[in-house]
Write an enzyme that holds these catalytic residues in place. Structure first.
Site, PDB file in Angstrom:
ATOM      1  N   THR A 106       0.861  -0.826  -0.370  1.00 45.40           N
ATOM      2  CA  THR A 106       0.151   0.154  -0.056  1.00 45.40           C
ATOM      3  C   THR A 106       0.690   1.403   0.235  1.00 45.40           C
ATOM      4  OG1 THR A 106      -1.653  -0.988   1.160  1.00 45.40           O
ATOM      5  CG2 THR A 106      -2.357   0.531   1.671  1.00 45.40           C
ATOM      6  N   GLN A 135      -5.616  -2.175  -2.825  1.00 46.22           N
ATOM      7  CA  GLN A 135      -5.371  -1.179  -2.382  1.00 46.22           C
ATOM      8  C   GLN A 135      -4.330  -0.036  -3.353  1.00 46.22           C
ATOM      9  OE1 GLN A 135      -4.588  -3.906  -0.796  1.00 46.22           O
ATOM     10  NE2 GLN A 135      -5.104  -3.395   0.743  1.00 46.22           N
ATOM     11  N   ASP A 158      -8.596   3.395  -0.458  1.00 41.96           N
ATOM     12  CA  ASP A 158      -7.538   3.827  -0.035  1.00 41.96           C
ATOM     13  C   ASP A 158      -6.550   4.591  -0.560  1.00 41.96           C
ATOM     14  OD1 ASP A 158      -7.683   1.933   1.234  1.00 41.96           O
ATOM     15  OD2 ASP A 158      -5.464   0.499   1.315  1.00 41.96           O
ATOM     16  N   ARG A 240     -14.295   2.515  10.127  1.00 34.83           N
ATOM     17  CA  ARG A 240     -13.962   1.546  11.095  1.00 34.83           C
ATOM     18  C   ARG A 240     -12.308   2.131  11.406  1.00 34.83           C
ATOM     19  NH1 ARG A 240     -13.278  -3.432   6.678  1.00 34.83           N
ATOM     20  NH2 ARG A 240     -11.596  -2.570   5.243  1.00 34.83           N
ATOM     21  N   TRP A 242      -8.881   1.546  12.013  1.00 33.17           N
ATOM     22  CA  TRP A 242      -7.902   0.389  11.662  1.00 33.17           C
ATOM     23  C   TRP A 242      -6.747   0.020  12.683  1.00 33.17           C
ATOM     24  CZ3 TRP A 242      -3.032   3.118   8.389  1.00 33.17           C
ATOM     25  CH2 TRP A 242      -2.188   2.031   7.626  1.00 33.17           C
TER      26      TRP A 242
END
Length: 322
Positions: A106, A135, A158, A240, A242
């Site tokens: 990523t 990602q 992302d 949410r 991470w």
């Protein structure tokens, strides 16, 4: 090409450069050669390391610049301004092999990396054009005191990586699109009057990794949460965590019917419900359902501590809004 046409083109370039110089830009980037550089990275490389005299202002003329750009930590106070139609793009993604045959990951997938403090961008599109391949970061922001005004961040999963731990970032009148966790990272970031656009699949808007002990994570003020037509109703989470102490707050935001009534996701860990901080104030629209939100989230009645200056001033009194 005849001499007369060459002379006309030369005069046109001279006029354009003078016009930009009158606006007090230090460097001009143009794909057609009517500037100091033809690539953005070349202009960045020309910025003196740790320049103290003031910001280095760079004008980027209209065009699509396919580059993998890095603004290193030694290039402080770089200010990029784009003419209408400027796109900085690249197409790396997490599963793409690098020159050694290893996955980029990523963090390695970014189209632009920003490490130098005091960075500012205005009227620029930052894009990862690799498509729905997992990602794929468009903009990797590790700089403190980073400002984006009227910018666009385009991608899928992302899209915007607010990477820098204990950094302050400010986004004003920006457009950010994606599918899953398309705003994520450790930074303290304020989004003022921005549009968050969900597309294609159900997912999650944000995935903060706020470090333990930080007073704030993500704060969205007067933003619009929209979706493309192919996103199902009530299928997208607001956030949410991470990391366990992730924080996200939405204040006076308009939420479309793609937002789930529960609002917040614990990332399959009940323990996150005790450490993450998720809150709203006066949400409106079809996706606003305060009475149906998860019980461990908060409905605020007092937002006095969410003044933009107070959020971002830090120890140095930084004030991105004049």
């Amino acid at each position: 090409m005849n001499k007369r046409l060459l002379a006309i083109l030369g005069l046109l370039c001279a006029v354009l450069v003078v016009k930009a110089t009158d606006k007090d830009y230090d460097f001009i980037v143009a794909t057609d050669g009517c500037g100091d550089f033809t690539t953005v990275q070349a202009a960045i490389n020309a910025v003196p390391d740790y320049r103290k005299a003031g910001p280095t202002k760079i004008l980027i003329r209209k065009g699509v610049y396919k580059e993998k750009i890095t603004i290193p930590g030694s290039k402080e106070n770089v200010h990029l301004t784009g003419e209408d139609g400027v796109v900085l793009t690249n197409d790396d993604y997490a599963a793409k092999p690098n020159r050694f045959g290893e996955n980029m990951g990523t963090s390695g997938s970014g189209s632009i990396y920003i490490f130098g403090a005091g960075f500012e961008a205005e009227n620029i599109t930052f894009e990862n054009s690799s498509g729905p391949v997992g990602q794929a970061v468009a903009c990797h922001v590790a700089a403190d005191r980073a400002v984006f005004r009227r910018c666009r961040f385009l991608g899928f999963q992302d899209t915007l990586y607010t990477f820098g731990e204990h950094t302050r970032q400010y986004y004003e009148d920006c457009y950010i699109e994606g599918t899953v966790d398309f705003i994520f990272g450790k930074a303290m970031a304020v989004f003022n009057r921005c549009e968050l656009r969900s597309k294609r699949t159900a997912g999650c808007l944000t995935a903060p990794a706020t470090p333990e002990g930080c007073p704030y994570g993500y704060v969205f003020l007067d933003c619009r949460l929209t979706a493309t037509d192919d996103v199902k109703d009530f299928s997208v989470w607001l956030s949410r965590p991470w990391r366990p102490y992730g924080q996200t707050v939405f204040i006076r935001c308009e939420m479309g019917r793609h937002i789930r009534p529960e609002g917040w996701n614990n990332w399959d860990k009940e323990s996150n419900e005790k450490t993450a901080y998720y809150a709203e104030y006066q949400s409106r629209g079809e996706g606003a359902a305060p009475e149906r939100r998860v019980g461990w989230s908060h409905q605020l009645t007092d937002i006095s501590k969410y003044d933009i200056y107070e959020l971002l001033k830090g120890d140095d009194g930084w004030k991105p809004i004049q």
